[in-house]
Design a protein around this motif. Structure first.
Motif, PDB file in Angstrom:
ATOM      1  N   GLU A  82       0.834  -1.201   0.000  1.00  0.00           N
ATOM      2  CA  GLU A  82       0.000   0.000   0.000  1.00  0.00           C
ATOM      3  C   GLU A  82       0.870   1.253   0.000  1.00  0.00           C
ATOM      4  OE1 GLU A  82      -3.965   1.238   2.380  1.00  0.00           O
ATOM      5  OE2 GLU A  82      -2.171   1.047   3.634  1.00  0.00           O
ATOM      6  N   VAL A  84       3.689   1.616  -1.349  1.00  0.00           N
ATOM      7  CA  VAL A  84       4.262   1.806  -2.685  1.00  0.00           C
ATOM      8  C   VAL A  84       3.434   2.809  -3.479  1.00  0.00           C
ATOM      9  CG1 VAL A  84       4.709   0.682  -4.900  1.00  0.00           C
ATOM     10  CG2 VAL A  84       5.363  -0.460  -2.772  1.00  0.00           C
ATOM     11  N   PHE A  85       2.104   2.743  -3.310  1.00  0.00           N
ATOM     12  CA  PHE A  85       1.207   3.585  -4.103  1.00  0.00           C
ATOM     13  C   PHE A  85       0.780   4.861  -3.369  1.00  0.00           C
ATOM     14  CE2 PHE A  85       0.665  -0.817  -5.515  1.00  0.00           C
ATOM     15  CZ  PHE A  85       0.958  -0.673  -6.866  1.00  0.00           C
ATOM     16  N   THR A  86       0.652   4.787  -2.040  1.00  0.00           N
ATOM     17  CA  THR A  86       0.206   5.965  -1.295  1.00  0.00           C
ATOM     18  C   THR A  86       1.354   6.896  -0.926  1.00  0.00           C
ATOM     19  OG1 THR A  86       0.343   4.785   0.824  1.00  0.00           O
ATOM     20  CG2 THR A  86      -1.770   4.730  -0.345  1.00  0.00           C
ATOM     21  N   ARG A  87       2.572   6.345  -0.849  1.00  0.00           N
ATOM     22  CA  ARG A  87       3.750   7.156  -0.530  1.00  0.00           C
ATOM     23  C   ARG A  87       4.841   6.884  -1.561  1.00  0.00           C
ATOM     24  NH1 ARG A  87       4.112   8.770   4.851  1.00  0.00           N
ATOM     25  NH2 ARG A  87       5.938   9.918   4.109  1.00  0.00           N
ATOM     26  N   PRO A  88       4.611   7.275  -2.813  1.00  0.00           N
ATOM     27  CA  PRO A  88       5.577   6.949  -3.880  1.00  0.00           C
ATOM     28  C   PRO A  88       6.945   7.582  -3.676  1.00  0.00           C
ATOM     29  CG  PRO A  88       3.946   8.538  -4.650  1.00  0.00           C
ATOM     30  CD  PRO A  88       3.465   8.045  -3.325  1.00  0.00           C
ATOM     31  N   TYR A 112       8.862  -2.839  -8.193  1.00  0.00           N
ATOM     32  CA  TYR A 112       8.326  -1.480  -8.235  1.00  0.00           C
ATOM     33  C   TYR A 112       9.428  -0.426  -8.089  1.00  0.00           C
ATOM     34  CZ  TYR A 112       3.510  -3.186  -8.010  1.00  0.00           C
ATOM     35  OH  TYR A 112       2.304  -3.800  -8.287  1.00  0.00           O
ATOM     36  N   LYS A 114      11.819  -0.231  -5.743  1.00  0.00           N
ATOM     37  CA  LYS A 114      12.195   0.118  -4.377  1.00  0.00           C
ATOM     38  C   LYS A 114      13.489  -0.592  -3.983  1.00  0.00           C
ATOM     39  CE  LYS A 114       8.394   2.431  -4.237  1.00  0.00           C
ATOM     40  NZ  LYS A 114       8.427   3.916  -4.388  1.00  0.00           N
TER      41      LYS A 114
END
Length: 217
Positions: A82, A84-88, A112, A114
């Motif tokens: 989560e 990954v997408f909410t705190r790019p 992704y 990271k």
């Protein structure tokens, strides 16, 4: 992100200081935007205050049924993805665990883009997890508990050592797991190695200790 069931920091008397040293280590310092520890906190009431005072969010993952540990693992994995997408803007994930179950999570985070740093008890960490992480460090080294060659330790009888370790774990309401038992034994006697007692694996040493009536499986 701390898998607290796997990385138990139990018998030390000043847990808050240990966490502070760990979070201020060169590897972690300045990189932490989100600090979360996952566990069924009903099992670890003695750690709630020290962790909270270290500004770590405690995520309650209640254990139900036979696969109790999976509740924590699943919640941690979901939250990581989560983020990954909410705190790019977060480019580095630091995972405190040695559990091989997180190997797939590490690979997905790397897909992704990271960067993943693992921290755990090297003696009990999964080889697969260590290989999948971009970097992997020993918790003891980062927290300042390295085994230095300058200090001489008197080699202890392994059977007396296991009894003392169990007493310490019981006194501190520590989690009774074989990997944690080995960690405590090595904290008492850094020279401990089950191979010196004639056992190829620690699990065999534990079985023999139980046969001698020193521990209960």
């Amino acid at each position: 992100m701390i898998d607290f069931d796997n990385v138990t920091m139990g018998i030390r008397s000043d847990l808050q200081s240990e966490l502070r040293r760990l979070l201020q280590s060169d590897i972690i310092k300045g990189k932490v935007a989100v600090q979360r520890a996952y566990a069924d906190w009903r099992r670890y009431p003695q750690y709630i205050v020290p962790l909270s005072e270290s500004s770590i969010d405690l995520i309650f993952a209640p254990a139900h049924g036979a696969n109790k540990k999976n509740a924590t693992d699943i919640r941690l994995a979901i939250d990581a993805l989560e983020l990954v997408f909410t705190r790019p803007e977060i480019g580095t994930f630091i995972l405190l665990s040695g559990d091989s179950d997180f190997s797939s999570l590490v690979l997905k985070l790397k897909e992704y883009g990271k960067y993943v740093i693992g921290v755990g008890i090297r003696e009990s960490s999964s080889d697969l997890l260590i290989q999948n992480c971009d970097e992997y460090y020993s918790y003891n080294e980062l927290a300042g508990f390295t085994k230095t060659s300058d200090v001489e330790y008197v080699k202890r009888d392994p059977w007396e050592l296991v009894v003392e370790a169990v007493k310490q774990m019981t006194a501190h309401n520590d989690v009774m797991r074989s990997d944690r038992l080995k960690q405590v034994m090595q904290e008492i006697d850094p020279n401990f190695d089950e191979k010196d007692a004639g056992f190829s694996r620690f699990s065999k040493f534990v079985i023999e200790a139980a046969r001698r009536g020193l521990i209960t499986l």
